[in-house]
Design an enzyme around this catalytic site. Structure first.
Site, short mmCIF file in Angstrom:
data_model
loop_
_atom_site.label_atom_id
_atom_site.label_comp_id
_atom_site.label_asym_id
_atom_site.label_seq_id
_atom_site.Cartn_x
_atom_site.Cartn_y
_atom_site.Cartn_z
N HIS A 47 39.01 38.28 40.59
CA HIS A 47 39.40 39.21 39.54
C HIS A 47 40.77 38.91 38.95
O HIS A 47 41.24 39.67 38.10
CB HIS A 47 39.37 40.63 40.10
N ASP B 137 41.53 45.80 46.47
CA ASP B 137 40.57 44.70 46.41
C ASP B 137 41.25 43.48 45.80
O ASP B 137 41.32 43.32 44.59
CB ASP B 137 39.34 45.09 45.58
#
Length: 287
Positions: free
Chosen positions: A192, A187
């Site tokens: 993030h 991901d």
């Protein structure tokens, strides 16, 4: 129109061949914080190839997590990645996941719900190998600003926690670099890792992947309630109720119920923010 619900649901399923081996499993487990202490026999089953067991939540990243990111770019969907959050997740495990495997992963948009100011996409991914089904994964993808198209609002499912105190409580520290390690399992959403991208998405700094918290909570249940036996997990459901920042601590509370209930209810909060909710409506179904 950013979302054409009818077109998205009617789109043909997309299939891909996926494979994994012990290195993928070990990397995933390390991304969840496994291996502390490094020589603990209970941790070695997550980190040492000769003793390796597969945590069932690996299903969410198998094949480098192609299902979620690929699924939101299908027919009928014109979505800005900065508006996307993972709203909830459910996996059903049909057989224990092997340490080394090959499978066909088939994904489709199973439903689109109109929440007014937002839309929720239900991305269903099913994986099967030569011996039959392995897992079914339903990811609820929350898309800010994409609602208001007049569609079904969808179900509203809430799980009431017992009024008594939890049977088990575990606290897990999140390393400052944990999101950077976890994202190597597939991901690569810059939310993030990239501070500037995080600001465009409305956050003052990068946040931890919801699926990382999800995996950490399942590991805690397996380790403390299920005797370390990953094969006992049959299904695992959660709703992502709040963000977590690297460097914080998760408080994982568990209610086990009666021995024959086959269910563990879980609530996960952020310790440093006065137990702000992180995972709610969370249940592990087990044998």
């Amino acid at each position: 129109m950013p979302i054409d619900a009818a077109k998205a649901v009617a789109a043909e399923p997309r299939s891909a061949e996926i494979s994994w081996d012990h290195k993928d499993i070990q990397l995933y487990h390390l991304g969840l914080g496994a291996g502390v202490p490094a020589t603990d026999p209970d941790e070695l089953r997550y980190t040492l190839e000769s003793r390796l067991h597969v945590l069932p939540s690996f299903a969410t990243v198998a094949g480098a997590g192609q299902g979620v990111i690929g699924g939101i770019g299908g027919p009928g969907l014109d979505i800005n990645l900065a508006s996307v959050l993972h709203g909830g997740q459910r996996i059903e495990i049909h057989r224990p996941i092997p340490v080394t495997g090959q499978a066909v992963s088939t994904s489709k948009i199973a439903a689109v719900y109109d929440k007014g100011k937002a839309a929720i996409l239900v991305l269903r991914t099913e994986a099967a190998d030569d011996e039959g089904p392995l897992w079914t994964s339903d990811a609820q993808i929350f898309v800010r600003g994409a609602g208001g198209f007049g569609g079904d609002r969808g179900p509203s499912v809430r799980t009431e926690l017992p009024s008594r105190g939890p049977d088990r409580t575990v606290e897990k520290a999140i390393r400052e670099d944990q999101a950077l390690l976890y994202r190597l399992s597939g991901d690569f959403n810059p939310l993030h890792a990239d501070p500037e991208f995080a600001k465009t998405a409305g956050f003052d700094r990068p946040i931890l992947h919801g699926l990382c918290s999800y995996g950490m909570a399942l590991k805690a249940v397996v380790d403390t309630v299920l005797g370390g036996d990953v094969t006992r997990v049959r299904a695992y459901t959660t709703r992502f109720a709040g963000v977590v920042h690297p460097g914080e601590t998760l408080r994982i509370r568990m209610w086990t119920g009666s021995p024959e209930s086959g269910r563990v209810q879980v609530a996960v909060t952020a310790v440093e923010r006065d137990d702000a909710p992180v995972l709610t409506d969370t249940t592990v179904v087990h044998t």
